[in-house]
Design a protein around this motif. Structure first.
Motif, PDB file in Angstrom:
ATOM      1  N   ALA A   1      -4.574 -22.605  19.926  1.00  4.88           N
ATOM      2  CA  ALA A   1      -3.521 -21.608  20.098  1.00  4.88           C
ATOM      3  C   ALA A   1      -2.224 -22.244  19.600  1.00  4.88           C
ATOM      4  CB  ALA A   1      -3.390 -21.213  21.566  1.00  4.88           C
ATOM      5  N   TRP A   2      -1.413 -21.477  18.873  1.00  4.24           N
ATOM      6  CA  TRP A   2      -0.173 -21.990  18.283  1.00  4.24           C
ATOM      7  C   TRP A   2       1.025 -21.468  19.056  1.00  4.24           C
ATOM      8  CZ3 TRP A   2      -0.210 -25.284  14.051  1.00  4.24           C
ATOM      9  CH2 TRP A   2      -1.451 -25.463  13.442  1.00  4.24           C
ATOM     10  N   ALA A   3       2.054 -22.311  19.178  1.00  2.19           N
ATOM     11  CA  ALA A   3       3.278 -21.925  19.881  1.00  2.19           C
ATOM     12  C   ALA A   3       4.456 -22.661  19.259  1.00  2.19           C
ATOM     13  CB  ALA A   3       3.165 -22.278  21.360  1.00  2.19           C
ATOM     14  N   GLN A   4       5.643 -22.223  19.614  1.00  2.00           N
ATOM     15  CA  GLN A   4       6.870 -22.901  19.190  1.00  2.00           C
ATOM     16  C   GLN A   4       7.466 -23.572  20.422  1.00  2.00           C
ATOM     17  OE1 GLN A   4       9.323 -20.608  16.547  1.00  2.00           O
ATOM     18  NE2 GLN A   4      11.170 -21.570  17.321  1.00  2.00           N
ATOM     19  N   PHE A   5       8.047 -24.757  20.267  1.00  3.43           N
ATOM     20  CA  PHE A   5       8.616 -25.475  21.391  1.00  3.43           C
ATOM     21  C   PHE A   5       9.862 -26.228  20.960  1.00  3.43           C
ATOM     22  CE2 PHE A   5       6.751 -28.784  19.165  1.00  3.43           C
ATOM     23  CZ  PHE A   5       6.748 -30.009  19.811  1.00  3.43           C
ATOM     24  N   SER A   6      10.494 -26.928  21.893  1.00  3.58           N
ATOM     25  CA  SER A   6      11.759 -27.588  21.557  1.00  3.58           C
ATOM     26  C   SER A   6      11.771 -29.080  21.895  1.00  3.58           C
ATOM     27  CB  SER A   6      12.913 -26.878  22.269  1.00  3.58           C
ATOM     28  OG  SER A   6      12.718 -26.926  23.664  1.00  3.58           O
ATOM     29  N   ASP A   7      10.646 -29.772  21.825  1.00  6.17           N
ATOM     30  CA  ASP A   7      10.626 -31.226  22.005  1.00  6.17           C
ATOM     31  C   ASP A   7      11.300 -31.890  20.811  1.00  6.17           C
ATOM     32  OD1 ASP A   7       9.397 -31.204  24.411  1.00  6.17           O
ATOM     33  OD2 ASP A   7       7.481 -31.990  23.742  1.00  6.17           O
ATOM     34  N   PRO A   8      11.645 -33.182  20.929  1.00  2.00           N
ATOM     35  CA  PRO A   8      12.343 -33.854  19.828  1.00  2.00           C
ATOM     36  C   PRO A   8      11.440 -34.262  18.656  1.00  2.00           C
ATOM     37  CG  PRO A   8      12.065 -35.350  21.666  1.00  2.00           C
ATOM     38  CD  PRO A   8      11.568 -34.015  22.124  1.00  2.00           C
ATOM     39  N   VAL A   9      10.208 -33.822  18.641  1.00  2.00           N
ATOM     40  CA  VAL A   9       9.286 -34.154  17.551  1.00  2.00           C
ATOM     41  C   VAL A   9       9.033 -32.906  16.708  1.00  2.00           C
ATOM     42  CG1 VAL A   9       8.168 -36.041  18.801  1.00  2.00           C
ATOM     43  CG2 VAL A   9       7.276 -33.719  19.028  1.00  2.00           C
ATOM     44  N   TYR A  10       8.329 -33.061  15.586  1.00  3.19           N
ATOM     45  CA  TYR A  10       8.030 -31.904  14.729  1.00  3.19           C
ATOM     46  C   TYR A  10       6.909 -31.045  15.294  1.00  3.19           C
ATOM     47  CZ  TYR A  10      10.826 -34.386  11.262  1.00  3.19           C
ATOM     48  OH  TYR A  10      11.836 -35.035  10.612  1.00  3.19           O
ATOM     49  N   GLY A  11       5.922 -31.675  15.913  1.00  2.00           N
ATOM     50  CA  GLY A  11       4.804 -30.915  16.434  1.00  2.00           C
ATOM     51  C   GLY A  11       3.978 -31.712  17.419  1.00  2.00           C
ATOM     52  N   SER A  12       3.075 -31.017  18.110  1.00  2.62           N
ATOM     53  CA  SER A  12       2.147 -31.677  19.023  1.00  2.62           C
ATOM     54  C   SER A  12       0.875 -30.848  19.108  1.00  2.62           C
ATOM     55  CB  SER A  12       2.769 -31.853  20.414  1.00  2.62           C
ATOM     56  OG  SER A  12       2.869 -30.613  21.072  1.00  2.62           O
ATOM     57  N   ALA A  13      -0.222 -31.517  19.471  1.00  2.00           N
ATOM     58  CA  ALA A  13      -1.521 -30.851  19.647  1.00  2.00           C
ATOM     59  C   ALA A  13      -2.147 -31.399  20.917  1.00  2.00           C
ATOM     60  CB  ALA A  13      -2.412 -31.097  18.434  1.00  2.00           C
ATOM     61  N   VAL A  14      -1.813 -30.795  22.035  1.00  3.24           N
ATOM     62  CA  VAL A  14      -2.302 -31.298  23.324  1.00  3.24           C
ATOM     63  C   VAL A  14      -3.557 -30.544  23.751  1.00  3.24           C
ATOM     64  CG1 VAL A  14      -0.024 -32.058  24.102  1.00  3.24           C
ATOM     65  CG2 VAL A  14      -0.804 -29.755  24.644  1.00  3.24           C
TER      66      VAL A  14
END
Length: 148
Positions: A35-48
Motif C-alpha cells: 500500500a502506498w502513502a505520503q508522509f513527512s519523515d526527513p527521508v525520501y521514502g520508507s517500506a515498513v
C-alpha cells in the motif's frame, strides 16, 4: 508500476479492490501486498512491514510504502528522484537491500552496475538522470526471480 512484471518473473496481477489489510493466512483471501502513502519523515521514502505472515513471523506479508514528496521535490532532478525512490522502496518490498556507493568507504553495487537500490539523492551521482534511477541491475533481478 509494471516494471517488475516486464523484467522479472513476478506475475502482474491487477488490483481491483480496496486495500485488504487482513493477513492472507488469517482469512485465506489474497491480500494487498503493498500500500502506498505520503508522509513527512526527513527521508525520501520508507517500506515498513505492516503485517507479518501468521505462519512465520519473520516473513512480511504486507508492506506500507511511504514517499516524502516534499523532500523529493527539493532535489534538483526531482523527477528522477521520484522514480528512484519509488523503484527503491518497491525493491525493498520484494526483498532487496540498500547499498551505499557514496559512503566514505564505498559499498559498490552488487553485480557492479548502479541501480535504483543505491542510497542517497540522485544529485549525489555522476548521472542523476540515467536509467539506473528506475531499473534494477541483473544481480537484483536474479535475486527477485529466485525468490519469487
Amino acid at each position: 508500476m509494471d516494471y517488475l512484471y516486464w523484467t522479472t518473473d513476478i506475475p502482474g496481477i491487477p488490483q481491483h479492490a480496496t486495500c485488504d489489510y487482513l493477513n492472507s493466512n488469517q482469512d485465506g483471501d489474497p491480500a494487498t501486498d503493498v500500500a502506498w502513502a505520503q508522509f513527512s519523515d526527513p527521508v525520501y521514502g520508507s517500506a515498513v512491514c505492516a503485517v507479518r505472515t501468521a505462519s512465520d513471523s519473520s516473513v512480511c506479508d504486507q508492506r506500507l510504502v511511504s514517499l516524502n514528496v516534499t523532500n523529493i521535490q527539493n532535489v534538483n532532478h526531482w523527477q528522477h528522484q521520484m522514480m528512484k525512490t519509488t523503484c527503491h522502496e518497491l525493491g525493498h518490498t520484494v526483498g532487496l537491500d540498500h547499498y551505499y556507493p557514496q559512503a566514505p568507504i564505498p559499498d559498490f553495487p552488487p553485480g557492479g552496475v548502479l541501480d535504483c537500490m543505491a542510497s542517497q539523492s540522485v544529485d549525489d551521482y555522476d548521472e542523476p538522470t540515467g536509467s539506473w534511477t528506475y531499473t534494477y541491475n541483473s544481480h537484483h533481478i536474479a535475486h527477485i526471480n529466485a525468490w519469487w
